[in-house]
Design an enzyme around this catalytic site. Structure first.
Site, PDB file in Angstrom:
ATOM      1  N   GLU A  78       0.897  -1.029  37.657  1.00  8.42           N
ATOM      2  CA  GLU A  78      -0.013  -0.027  37.098  1.00  8.42           C
ATOM      3  C   GLU A  78      -0.542   0.866  38.224  1.00  8.42           C
ATOM      4  O   GLU A  78      -0.947   0.371  39.275  1.00  8.42           O
ATOM      5  CB  GLU A  78      -1.174  -0.749  36.380  1.00  8.42           C
ATOM      6  CG  GLU A  78      -2.404   0.085  36.092  1.00  8.42           C
ATOM      7  CD  GLU A  78      -2.150   1.300  35.196  1.00  8.42           C
ATOM      8  OE1 GLU A  78      -1.398   1.179  34.222  1.00  8.42           O
ATOM      9  OE2 GLU A  78      -2.701   2.376  35.515  1.00  8.42           O
TER      10      GLU A  78
ATOM     11  N   ARG B 137     -10.493   1.157  22.618  1.00  7.85           N
ATOM     12  CA  ARG B 137      -9.271   0.965  23.412  1.00  7.85           C
ATOM     13  C   ARG B 137      -9.510   0.029  24.592  1.00  7.85           C
ATOM     14  O   ARG B 137      -8.661  -0.802  24.919  1.00  7.85           O
ATOM     15  CB  ARG B 137      -8.750   2.317  23.910  1.00  7.85           C
ATOM     16  CG  ARG B 137      -7.451   2.193  24.703  1.00  7.85           C
ATOM     17  CD  ARG B 137      -7.010   3.542  25.242  1.00  7.85           C
ATOM     18  NE  ARG B 137      -5.754   3.431  25.965  1.00  7.85           N
ATOM     19  CZ  ARG B 137      -5.644   3.061  27.224  1.00  7.85           C
ATOM     20  NH1 ARG B 137      -6.728   2.756  27.922  1.00  7.85           N
ATOM     21  NH2 ARG B 137      -4.461   2.982  27.806  1.00  7.85           N
TER      22      ARG B 137
ATOM     23  N   ARG C 216     -13.811  13.174  22.355  1.00 12.38           N
ATOM     24  CA  ARG C 216     -14.034  11.848  21.775  1.00 12.38           C
ATOM     25  C   ARG C 216     -15.221  11.212  22.458  1.00 12.38           C
ATOM     26  O   ARG C 216     -15.503  11.501  23.623  1.00 12.38           O
ATOM     27  CB  ARG C 216     -12.848  10.911  22.027  1.00 12.38           C
ATOM     28  CG  ARG C 216     -11.548  11.391  21.522  1.00 12.38           C
ATOM     29  CD  ARG C 216     -10.448  10.544  22.138  1.00 12.38           C
ATOM     30  NE  ARG C 216      -9.357  11.405  22.510  1.00 12.38           N
ATOM     31  CZ  ARG C 216      -8.081  11.070  22.423  1.00 12.38           C
ATOM     32  NH1 ARG C 216      -7.730   9.904  22.029  1.00 12.38           N
ATOM     33  NH2 ARG C 216      -7.150  11.906  22.763  1.00 12.38           N
TER      34      ARG C 216
HETATM   35  C1  LIG Z   1      -7.247   6.159  30.106  1.00 11.38           C
HETATM   36  C2  LIG Z   1      -6.691   6.305  28.693  1.00 11.38           C
HETATM   37  C3  LIG Z   1      -7.583   6.403  27.618  1.00 11.38           C
HETATM   38  C4  LIG Z   1      -7.093   6.545  26.311  1.00 11.38           C
HETATM   39  N1  LIG Z   1      -7.989   6.607  25.285  1.00 11.38           N
HETATM   40  C5  LIG Z   1      -7.538   6.672  24.010  1.00 11.38           C
HETATM   41  C6  LIG Z   1      -8.445   6.671  22.915  1.00 11.38           C
HETATM   42  O1  LIG Z   1      -9.634   6.619  23.104  1.00 11.38           O
HETATM   43  N2  LIG Z   1      -7.960   6.745  21.643  1.00 11.38           N
HETATM   44  C7  LIG Z   1      -6.612   6.805  21.400  1.00 11.38           C
HETATM   45  O2  LIG Z   1      -6.208   6.840  20.229  1.00 11.38           O
HETATM   46  N3  LIG Z   1      -5.734   6.813  22.421  1.00 11.38           N
HETATM   47  C8  LIG Z   1      -6.160   6.742  23.709  1.00 11.38           C
HETATM   48  N4  LIG Z   1      -5.267   6.743  24.742  1.00 11.38           N
HETATM   49  C9  LIG Z   1      -3.857   6.858  24.412  1.00 11.38           C
HETATM   50  C10 LIG Z   1      -3.314   5.594  23.840  1.00 11.38           C
HETATM   51  O3  LIG Z   1      -3.795   4.457  24.520  1.00 11.38           O
HETATM   52  C11 LIG Z   1      -1.818   5.681  24.012  1.00 11.38           C
HETATM   53  O4  LIG Z   1      -1.343   6.897  23.504  1.00 11.38           O
HETATM   54  C12 LIG Z   1      -1.110   4.621  23.238  1.00 11.38           C
HETATM   55  O5  LIG Z   1      -1.801   3.425  23.281  1.00 11.38           O
HETATM   56  C13 LIG Z   1       0.253   4.481  23.853  1.00 11.38           C
HETATM   57  O6  LIG Z   1       0.161   3.524  24.870  1.00 11.38           O
HETATM   58  P1  LIG Z   1       1.086   3.488  26.109  1.00 11.38           P
HETATM   59  O7  LIG Z   1       0.950   2.108  26.656  1.00 11.38           O
HETATM   60  O8  LIG Z   1       2.444   3.995  25.756  1.00 11.38           O
HETATM   61  O9  LIG Z   1       0.494   4.546  27.115  1.00 11.38           O
HETATM   62  P2  LIG Z   1      -0.973   4.632  27.786  1.00 11.38           P
HETATM   63  O10 LIG Z   1      -1.989   3.872  27.002  1.00 11.38           O
HETATM   64  O11 LIG Z   1      -1.172   6.081  28.046  1.00 11.38           O
HETATM   65  O12 LIG Z   1      -0.775   3.854  29.166  1.00 11.38           O
HETATM   66  C14 LIG Z   1       0.055   4.301  30.220  1.00 11.38           C
HETATM   67  C15 LIG Z   1      -0.337   3.540  31.472  1.00 11.38           C
HETATM   68  O13 LIG Z   1       0.605   3.849  32.493  1.00 11.38           O
HETATM   69  C16 LIG Z   1      -0.082   4.119  33.698  1.00 11.38           C
HETATM   70  N5  LIG Z   1       0.765   5.014  34.500  1.00 11.38           N
HETATM   71  C17 LIG Z   1       0.988   6.336  34.307  1.00 11.38           C
HETATM   72  N6  LIG Z   1       1.838   6.806  35.235  1.00 11.38           N
HETATM   73  C18 LIG Z   1       2.165   5.761  36.034  1.00 11.38           C
HETATM   74  C19 LIG Z   1       3.012   5.614  37.172  1.00 11.38           C
HETATM   75  N7  LIG Z   1       3.705   6.649  37.674  1.00 11.38           N
HETATM   76  N8  LIG Z   1       3.116   4.395  37.757  1.00 11.38           N
HETATM   77  C20 LIG Z   1       2.426   3.331  37.254  1.00 11.38           C
HETATM   78  N9  LIG Z   1       1.612   3.408  36.175  1.00 11.38           N
HETATM   79  C21 LIG Z   1       1.484   4.611  35.572  1.00 11.38           C
HETATM   80  C22 LIG Z   1      -1.394   4.750  33.249  1.00 11.38           C
HETATM   81  O14 LIG Z   1      -2.384   4.646  34.247  1.00 11.38           O
HETATM   82  C23 LIG Z   1      -1.711   3.927  32.007  1.00 11.38           C
HETATM   83  O15 LIG Z   1      -2.447   2.769  32.315  1.00 11.38           O
HETATM   84  C24 LIG Z   1      -5.701   6.612  26.067  1.00 11.38           C
HETATM   85  C25 LIG Z   1      -4.799   6.508  27.152  1.00 11.38           C
HETATM   86  C26 LIG Z   1      -5.284   6.348  28.459  1.00 11.38           C
HETATM   87  C27 LIG Z   1      -4.318   6.214  29.632  1.00 11.38           C
END
Ligand SMILES: Cc1cc2nc3c(=O)[nH]c(=O)nc-3n(C[C@H](O)[C@H](O)[C@H](O)COP(=O)(O)OP(=O)(O)OC[C@H]3O[C@@H](n4cnc5c(N)ncnc54)[C@H](O)[C@@H]3O)c2cc1C
Length: 270
Positions: free
Chosen positions: A31, A103, A179
């Site tokens: 991460e 979240r 939000r």
């Molecule tokens: C800080 C944050 C707050 C959010 N808040 C909300 C919310 O309040 N309500 C809602 O509906 N959705 C929210 N979302 C979006 C939602 O969580 C996601 O769209 C959904 O859960 C998809 O999840 P995901 O695991 O694919 O991506 P995400 O939840 O976006 O997680 C991606 C992760 O990858 C990490 N990352 C990114 N680039 C790199 C890299 N190059 N190397 C290593 N790690 C990396 C990020 O730091 C993050 O922790 C939020 C996302 C984030 C990152």
């Protein structure tokens, strides 16, 4: 059994790690963030998502940190019901609640369920290289890791996706959102249903999460992304914008501080 690298410890990365571990695979999650702070606002987990969490052995941990949602109301700006969807039908069919959850609470429970040493913070992927049998990830901090497979869970602006599928770019959705999560105690707040109000000024949604907290979102159409005027909006600007909207929207905004506000343009994957 295979050895996996997962990049990104968001909701997708942590849930995938749990699923792979339960199947007996080796997993390391990397991460970018140095710590997983309490950021974000609310998310709604449908009954099918709760069933998936149960299959991962996580239902008992996540269910208590959310609020069951039994209906979705679509309202006009005067509060008149345009549509009411009863979500208890999904609960009856699947045997799981639909849940409003913060979240950060969901992410914390997903993280807590993983064995120590699986998640490595402070590792931002720079790029990866692959051979016929292995993939090596190179991080900005100079570290590298090799495994048989790499799972890209690094979000909407994924570097892994950009390298693998350069044609797949985030596409601005044409609207921008604020939000926040507020402590409730405001008369007329929904306790078991969500609502979304559609008016001339924009859209405003209310979702109860847990411990009497309420997640709200406000969306405005904006032809250009990263609009400097909207980026500078404070609570007072939103109050002006949504002044004509029905109760409890003005009261919810009045209970919000500028420090509570999260702002972001919305993007889809093209
Ligand atoms: C800080 C944050 C707050 C959010 N808040 C909300 C919310 O309040 N309500 C809602 O509906 N959705 C929210 N979302 C979006 C939602 O969580 C996601 O769209 C959904 O859960 C998809 O999840 P995901 O695991 O694919 O991506 P995400 O939840 O976006 O997680 C991606 C992760 O990858 C990490 N990352 C990114 N680039 C790199 C890299 N190059 N190397 C290593 N790690 C990396 C990020 O730091 C993050 O922790 C939020 C996302 C984030 C990152």
């Amino acid at each position: 059994m295979a050895d996996f690298l997962i990049v990104g410890a968001g909701i997708g990365g942590l849930a995938t790690a749990q699923a792979l571990l339960r199947l007996g695979h080796g997993v390391r999650v990397y991460e970018a963030a140095a710590e997983l702070r309490e950021i974000g606002a609310g998310v709604v987990l449908g009954a099918n998502a709760m069933r998936a969490l149960d299959e991962l052995g996580l239902h008992a941990a996540v269910r208590p940190v959310g609020t069951p949602l039994t209906a979705v109301h679509l309202l006009d700006e005067h509060g008149r019901v345009l549509n009411r969807a009863d979500t208890t039908a999904f609960t009856a069919r699947l045997g799981y609640d639909n849940l409003g959850v913060h979240r950060a609470d969901l992410q914390r429970e997903l993280l807590r369920a993983l064995p120590p040493g699986v998640v490595h913070l402070g590792h931002r992927l720079a790029h990866f290289e692959q051979t016929a049998t292995h993939v090596t990830v190179f991080f900005e901090n100079g570290a590298q890791a090799t495994a048989e497979a790499l799972v890209a869970a690094d979000g909407i602006r994924s570097r892994v996706r950009r390298q693998l599928l350069p044609a797949s770019q985030p596409r601005y959705a044409g609207y921008t959102c604020w939000r926040a999560t507020v402590r409730a105690g405001i008369p007329g707040l929904p306790t078991s249903g969500t609502s979304e109000t559609w008016g001339r000024a924009g859209r405003f949604g209310l979702v109860p999460v847990a411990d009497g907290r309420l997640y709200w979102f406000a969306c405005l159409n904006s032809p250009e992304a990263n609009n400097p005027v909207l980026r500078a909006y404070r609570v007072a600007d939103l109050q002006r914008h949504f002044a004509g909207f029905h109760a409890p929207i003005p009261q919810v905004l009045a209970a919000t501080t500028d420090a509570d506000l999260l702002w972001g343009d919305l993007y889809d994957l093209a």
